[in-house]
Structure formats: structure tokens, C-alpha cells
Design an enzyme around this catalytic site. Structure first.
Site, PDB file in Angstrom:
ATOM      1  N   HIS A 239     -11.316  -4.746  10.090  1.00  0.00           N
ATOM      2  CA  HIS A 239     -11.909  -4.578   8.755  1.00  0.00           C
ATOM      3  C   HIS A 239     -13.174  -3.734   8.786  1.00  0.00           C
ATOM      4  CE1 HIS A 239      -9.114  -7.461   7.137  1.00  0.00           C
ATOM      5  NE2 HIS A 239      -9.756  -7.590   6.009  1.00  0.00           N
TER       6      HIS A 239
ATOM      7  N   GLU B  77       0.811  -1.212   0.000  1.00  0.00           N
ATOM      8  CA  GLU B  77       0.000   0.000   0.000  1.00  0.00           C
ATOM      9  C   GLU B  77       0.848   1.269   0.000  1.00  0.00           C
ATOM     10  OE1 GLU B  77      -0.663  -2.670   1.834  1.00  0.00           O
ATOM     11  OE2 GLU B  77      -2.702  -3.253   1.308  1.00  0.00           O
TER      12      GLU B  77
HETATM   13  C1  LIG Z   1      -2.606  -4.674   4.344  1.00  0.00           C
HETATM   14  C2  LIG Z   1      -3.694  -5.459   3.713  1.00  0.00           C
HETATM   15  N1  LIG Z   1      -3.952  -5.274   2.408  1.00  0.00           N
HETATM   16  C3  LIG Z   1      -4.933  -5.984   1.801  1.00  0.00           C
HETATM   17  C4  LIG Z   1      -5.666  -6.895   2.499  1.00  0.00           C
HETATM   18  C5  LIG Z   1      -6.771  -7.713   1.816  1.00  0.00           C
HETATM   19  N2  LIG Z   1      -6.325  -9.093   1.697  1.00  0.00           N
HETATM   20  C6  LIG Z   1      -6.656 -10.003   2.620  1.00  0.00           C
HETATM   21  S1  LIG Z   1      -5.916 -11.445   2.360  1.00  0.00           S
HETATM   22  C7  LIG Z   1      -5.152 -10.912   0.979  1.00  0.00           C
HETATM   23  C8  LIG Z   1      -4.239 -11.821   0.226  1.00  0.00           C
HETATM   24  C9  LIG Z   1      -3.087 -12.231   1.048  1.00  0.00           C
HETATM   25  O1  LIG Z   1      -2.362 -13.209   0.399  1.00  0.00           O
HETATM   26  P1  LIG Z   1      -1.238 -14.049   1.104  1.00  0.00           P
HETATM   27  O2  LIG Z   1      -0.415 -13.173   1.988  1.00  0.00           O
HETATM   28  O3  LIG Z   1      -0.519 -14.804   0.054  1.00  0.00           O
HETATM   29  O4  LIG Z   1      -2.023 -15.047   2.056  1.00  0.00           O
HETATM   30  P2  LIG Z   1      -3.119 -16.140   1.647  1.00  0.00           P
HETATM   31  O5  LIG Z   1      -4.432 -15.455   1.698  1.00  0.00           O
HETATM   32  O6  LIG Z   1      -2.778 -16.664   0.315  1.00  0.00           O
HETATM   33  O7  LIG Z   1      -3.037 -17.167   2.718  1.00  0.00           O
HETATM   34  C10 LIG Z   1      -5.489  -9.595   0.727  1.00  0.00           C
HETATM   35  C11 LIG Z   1      -5.038  -8.815  -0.423  1.00  0.00           C
HETATM   36  C12 LIG Z   1      -5.391  -7.046   3.869  1.00  0.00           C
HETATM   37  N3  LIG Z   1      -6.091  -7.878   4.650  1.00  0.00           N
HETATM   38  N4  LIG Z   1      -4.392  -6.324   4.440  1.00  0.00           N
END
Ligand SMILES: Cc1ncc(C[n+]2csc(CCOP(=O)(O)OP(=O)(O)O)c2C)c(N)n1
Ligand SMILES: [Mg+2]
Lengths: 308, 335
Positions: free
Chosen positions: B136, B67
């Protein structure tokens, strides 16, 4: 692994029946990582996880009852119904959440380890996060701090190839995550995250190094989520064939098959495990159903520490 | 055949935002959309679904989970001659980019003595109400309105969802647009060729003579519903939709209170040090002698938002709590 799988399958049903709400992120397909890693941790060690943490909590020993009650929003839940699926906290097992901000748990884990180091307590803090978190500044700042101060942190990167709909190669200029971590002078390696025994030995090797005073270790677990990112998503970003291909490597099925091939388990024993798991989950649901709601008068409790 | 420009089309708030982005991309090649999962995934709230296919990956640009970097890059690209629309999935994650927004976007024009400008639009979802728990469910648009150097918009209607982006992109300075998560599925009618709207004034969404209900964004619909129910009890509420939290349309606030002599502010944000406090102060400064009763506020309880439905509902402004505040303010003296 089977407990986690069946528990989450129930979560899907309960979500469809509107008994569970909010965001629910399933760990189905990735169970070997949490289960293998937890074998290397002792009761004194600490765990920091993400919003995809039912598996970690169960494998860590947080009772299925209190997790289920939490998702039902009941006061008997581990976080008294205030946290839900994404915020499982459990002091008894040193389970420090359940963090819904990607990368948000890493600095926290560094701090827990810092406290241990300063106080001379020989414990390890295991921190789980997805490969998506590797793009956040908090990842890089945490790796550097942990390495600089030689802190006892086990960084467990669950590389399931996608961050929501963003594939690893579309988010990282260097996709070798262990190489990336090693640029911070952190010992780092990768392991097959679909193989529970491989996960366990990777974690044991890591915790042995950490307990020996060698500072943090980074392990990349190569895994895959079988379900949508959250409860529903249209999965426009990956092919059915790819998902099917990974399902062939289902960590539970392959482990059972290898046990059977070596004659280490009978069908009877497998059936018994299945029955025990079913009974435990049914009990957890009944417990959650029977639970009570926090009185609205207590809404503002715990905003600050209650001193009595 | 496409409907005539003036013909009304049924669409959702989500469609209206998408149409606004599409318009902007067609109108001006300096415009591009950048953010997490805006392309391949189709947007975390499906706002940008289909745009990648239409405009390609250069203009619908997926970013890694970074971000601070991509918001900062949006600021740089804006200074560099582009007109970026940066999407942050939700206001909760904008906190990772707060430094860029507050220390760069908001300061550069003034700090450079007017040499550089940041014609950037940042869109994000805001608000609670969907059992997503503390991390959230923030409503921080009022908090962003504290920052001089940026403009803060809160489109509550389809017309504003469609029209505000246009005007925001023409603004030479950074504009933040907050879309309340509960609005995306709201349906309504809009002319096919709906165009830009002003981003300066508050609008009276419902005229009334007994009391002014002042609100914006996600609580506009709740407030209108409360006003409807109060009308059945013979209480005639005026509902003022602020639309823009910075700069605040003080004149419209003062004028409304001068007409009704009473005010209730409805705000999903927390109460202390908030936009509702600011509105209250403006009323006291500009309409003190018009008031027949103390100004009242209906805000969220000052706690991190809990997951359990009954706790979350108890923490949020509701029709019931708005009605009670109105009834208290009138104290049985109306009619
Ligand atoms: C700082 C932040 N940005 C965006 C999000 C929205 N978001 C939640 S999970 C996710 C994907 C995360 O992917 P990863 O770290 O690979 O974990 P996975 O869900 O694959 O276990 C996103 C973009 C968030 N929760 N926090
Ligand atoms: Mg991932």
C-alpha cells in the site's frame, strides 16, 4: 473466538494510544468463520488470508506474542516488523499471509495446491477472502484454474455483505455466490457464518471432499463485521439498526448461550477461559513492548534470499 | 452568500480536488466520476464526500472491486463520447488495470492511425509515509511516465489540485493524475473561483542561486522545508516543481541547472530505471557543460516499503537526507 475478540479489542486501545499504526482491519463479529474452519485443517495444511487476518492467524496457532510484536513493528514480530497488521506470515503454521490486495491471495493458494498436487502431497490449502473479491478477475481466473486442474483448494468466502461501503447487491449481478462458484464446476455451498459449529462442519465436509480427490470446494460463510471497515470509517453506508440486528447473532454470545442451555459449561469454566485469554493477551503486549527494533542497517535485508 | 470569485478561501487539498470535480460535473454533462466507493462511502480519502447527494448515482458511479473492468470501461466510454474521471483508490491497485492503461488507453490513438481518441482522466492516490507497508505504499507515477501516449500529472499544491483536472479534461488524450496521500489534509488559501492551470510546464517554487532541487508531488513540501533550513546555513536553493512527469519540461530543468550549476533530484520513487534517472539524463544531455558537480539523487531505498515507522522513515527521502545531498554537492565550495 474469545481470544480473537479480546485480542482485537486490545488492538483498538493500542491503536488509539498510537502503539499500533497503519491500517488495522478488525474481524470482530466474524470469529466463528476462522475458528470453525481451522478445526478442519491439519498441521500440514496451508492457509492464505487477507488484510483482515488477525483472527485467522490466532486460530491457526500463530502465537499471540508474535502477532502483537508485529503490530508494534518489532523485530520479534512474525514478519520482523516489516509487515504490520496486514501482513502476518508464519512458516511454522504454514500461514502464507496477510495479503493487502483484494483477490491477491487466490492465485497464490492455487499455486500452493498445484505444488502439492504435482508432488503428490495430500494437503489442503484454505484460502480466505471477502465477498468483494468475487468481483475481481483474479477470483474468476483462480476458480477456473483450480477446477480445471482439480486442485486441493478450500475457497472460504467470508460474505460480510460489504466491501468497504459497497453492499453486495450493489456490486454483484448474481448475489448467490455459491451459484456463481458452481458455474466453474466447483462444489459450492453456503453456511451460517455466525454459528461456529456450522462453520466447522461445513469446513469438514469440504476438506473431506478435497482430500478424496474431488478438486476444489467453495464455501460461502454468511457473516457480518460489527466494526468499521478499517479502524475508523463514518459508516455512511449501513444503518445502526442493521448492525444491532446482526449483533443479536454475535457468534460468541450465541455459542455460549447454547452451551449453557445444554448444561455443557459452567460459569466457573467461562470465567477461567476469560482469565486465561486476558493473561495471554497481557503477556503478548508485554512481549511486544519489551521487543526491539530492527537496526536500520538491516533495512535492505531479505530483499533477496539470504544464502548462508 | 458565496464568496466572490477572487476572494481567498481556506481549504484543504482534499477540498480543492473535490471542488475541481464538482466544477467539472457542472460544466460538462459528459463528465462523470467512477470508481470504488466514490459514492455511498464518500471516497476512500473522503474526496468525493457529498457528491453523490448532489449529482446522483449516474454521475457518481460506484463500481465493484474490478479495476481492470472499470478502468477499461472508462477508456471505452471516453472513446464513446463521454469525459470520464476514473478514480482508482490507490496506485497500488492500478496495477490490476495496468493492461488497460498501457495496452489500450496509451495506444489506441496511435494504433488506430489517429481515428480514435481517449479523452479520459484517471486519478489515484500515491505514495508512502503512513506505515501501510509494502503493498500500500508504492510511488509509481514516475514509472507510469515511462509510457508514451499518456500524460502524467503530479499536483503538489492546492492550486494545481484544483486547476489541473480542468485542463486534463479538455485534453483529447488520457491523463493520469497522482495525488500524494500525505497532501489531502494540507491547508491553504485559494481564490473561490480558481480556474484551470497549464499542464505543460514546471514551476520554480523557490528561486535560488546555489543549487537546483528538482522534485514533484509528495516530496515538494519536504524539499521546500530542506531549502528553508539550508537558507539558514547560507545555502540558496532553487526548488523546481516538475508538476508534469510526461511530457517532462526539459527546458525548465536545463534552465534551472544553467543558473545554479548544481542539481539534486528528490524523488520518492525507486532509483533504478526511474524518473529521477531520466531527469539526470536530460541534465547530462542538455546542461553537461554547465555542471560544477555531479548530479545527485535522493530517492527511496530500493526495497518494498516496511511497516515499522523507523524503517519506513529510513527508507524515504527526508529533510535530513536532502540537506546532506546538497551539502555534499556543494562540497564546502559555496558562498
Ligand atoms: C485490488 C484492491 N482494490 C481495492 C482495495 C481497497 N480495499 C481494501 S479492502 C476493500 C474491501 C474488500 O471487501 P471484501 O473483499 O468484501 O472484504 P472485507 O473487507 O469485507 O473483509 C477494499 C476496496 C484493495 N486493497 N485492493
Ligand atoms: Mg466484505
Amino acid at each position: 473466538m474469545l481470544r480473537i475478540r479480546r485480542f482485537e479489542e486490545k488492538c483498538v486501545e493500542l491503536y488509539s494510544a498510537a502503539r499500533i499504526r497503519g491500517f488495522v482491519h478488525l474481524y470482530i463479529g466474524e470469529e466463528a468463520v476462522a475458528v470453525g474452519t481451522m478445526q478442519a485443517l491439519g498441521a500440514d495444511d496451508a492457509v492464505v488470508a487477507t488484510y483482515r487476518e488477525h483472527g485467522h492467524a490466532l486460530a491457526r496457532g500463530v502465537p499471540a506474542r508474535s502477532i502483537m510484536a508485529e503490530m508494534f513493528g518489532k523485530v520479534e514480530g512474525c514478519s520482523r516488523g516489516r509487515g504490520g497488521s496486514m501482513h502476518i506470515f508464519d512458516a511454522a503454521t504454514r500461514f502464507y499471509g496477510g495479503n493487502a490486495i483484494v483477490g491477491g491471495g487466490l492465485p497464490l493458494a492455487v499455486g500452493l495446491a498445484l505444488a502439492d498436487k504435482i508432488r503428490g502431497v495430500p494437503r489442503v490449502t484454505a484460502c480466505f477472502f471477502g465477498e468483494g473479491a468475487v468481483a475481481e478477475g483474479e477470483f474468476h481466473e483462480s476458480m477456473n484454474l483450480a477446477a480445471l486442474w482439480k486442485l486441493p483448494v478450500l475457497f472460504c468466502c467470508e460474505n460480510n455483505l460489504y466491501a468497504m461501503g459497497t453492499a453486495l447487491e450493489r456490486s454483484e449481478s448474481e448475489t448467490d455466490l455459491a451459484l456463481k462458484a458452481s458455474s466453474y464446476q466447483v462444489a459450492a455451498w453456503s453456511v451460517d457464518g455466525m454459528d461456529v459449529l456450522a462453520c466447522q462442519s461445513a469446513a469438514e465436509r469440504a476438506t473431506t471432499a478435497i482430500r478424496g480427490g474431488g478438486g476444489p470446494v467453495f464455501v460461502e460463510f454468511r457473516t457480518y463485521r460489527f466494526r468499521a471497515h478499517s479502524m475508523y470509517d463514518p459508516e455512511l453506508y449501513r444503518s445502526k439498526e442493521e448492525v444491532e440486528h446482526w449483533k443479536q447473532r454475535d457468534p460468541i454470545a450465541t455459542f455460549v448461550a447454547s452451551l449453557q442451555a445444554d448444561g455443557l459449561v459452567t460459569q466457573d469454566a467461562l470465567d477461567r477461559v476469560e482469565q486465561e485469554v486476558t493473561a495471554e493477551i497481557e503477556d503478548a503486549i508485554a512481549f511486544a513492548e519489551a521487543g526491539s527494533l530492527e537496526p536500520v542497517e538491516d533495512l535492505a535485508r531479505f530483499l533477496y534470499t539470504e544464502q548462508n | 452568500m458565496a464568496p466572490a470569485e477572487t476572494e481567498n478561501v481556506v481549504m484543504t487539498y482534499r477540498d480543492a480536488v473535490r471542488a475541481a470535480i464538482r466544477d467539472a460535473l457542472r460544466r460538462d454533462d459528459r463528465v462523470f466520476l467512477m470508481g470504488e466507493d466514490v459514492g455511498c462511502y464518500g471516497g476512500c480519502f473522503a474526496v468525493s464526500r457529498g457528491l453523490l447527494e448532489e449529482f446522483g448515482p449516474e454521475r457518481i458511479r460506484d463500481t465493484p472491486l474490478s479495476e481492470a473492468a472499470f478502468v477499461g470501461a472508462g477508456i471505452g466510454a471516453a472513446i464513446g463520447g463521454m469525459r470520464p474521471i476514473v478514480e482508482i483508490m490507490t496506485v497500488n491497485f492500478s496495477l490490476l488495470a495496468l493492461d488497460q492503461i498501457m495496452n489500450n488507453a496509451a495506444t489506441i490513438s496511435h494504433m488506430s492511425g489517429g481515428q480514435f481518441h481517449v479523452p479520459l482522466v484517471i486519478r489515484m492516490t500515491t505514495g508512502a509515509g503512513r506505515q501501510l507497508a509494502a503493498q500500500h505504499s508504492h510511488s509509481l507515477e514516475g514509472w507510469y511516465a515511462h509510457i508514451p501516449g499518456i500524460k502524467v500529472l503530479t499536483p503538489a499544491t492546492l492550486e494545481d489540485a484544483r486547476g489541473m483536472l480542468w485542463t486534463a479534461l479538455e485534453d483529447p488524450d488520457p491523463v493520469l493524475i497522482f495525488e500524494h496521500g500525505s497532501l489531502y489534509n494540507v491547508e491553504g488559501e485559494l481564490p473561490a473561483g480558481a480556474g484551470p492551470v497549464d499542464i505543460e510546464r514546471a514551476y520554480v517554487r523557490r528561486g535560488g542561486s546555489d543549487i537546483s532541487l528538482i522534485t514533484y508531488g509528495g516530496t515538494l513540501r519536504t524539499t521546500l522545508a530542506a531549502a528553508e533550513q539550508l537558507a539558514a546555513e547560507g545555502i540558496d536553493c532553487e526548488v523546481l516543481d516538475l508538476r508534469v512527469l510526461r511530457p517532462l519540461d526539459t527546458a525548465a530543468i536545463v534552465a534551472s541547472v544553467a543558473r545554479t550549476h548544481r542539481a539534486v533530484i528528490v524523488d520518492e520513487g525507486w532509483r533504478s530505471g526511474s524518473i529521477s534517472a531520466e531527469i539526470c539524463a536530460r541534465i547530462v544531455e542538455g546542461a553537461f557543460y554547465e555542471l560544477d558537480a555531479p548530479v545527485a539523487r535522493v530517492c527511496s531505498r530500493e526495497i518494498p516499503m516496511p511497516y515499522a515507522a523507523h524503517l519506513e522513515q529510513a527508507a524515504l527521502p527526508r529533510i535530513e537526507t536532502i540537506k546532506q545531498a546538497v551539502q555534499r554537492s556543494l562540497g564546502g565550495h559555496h558562498g
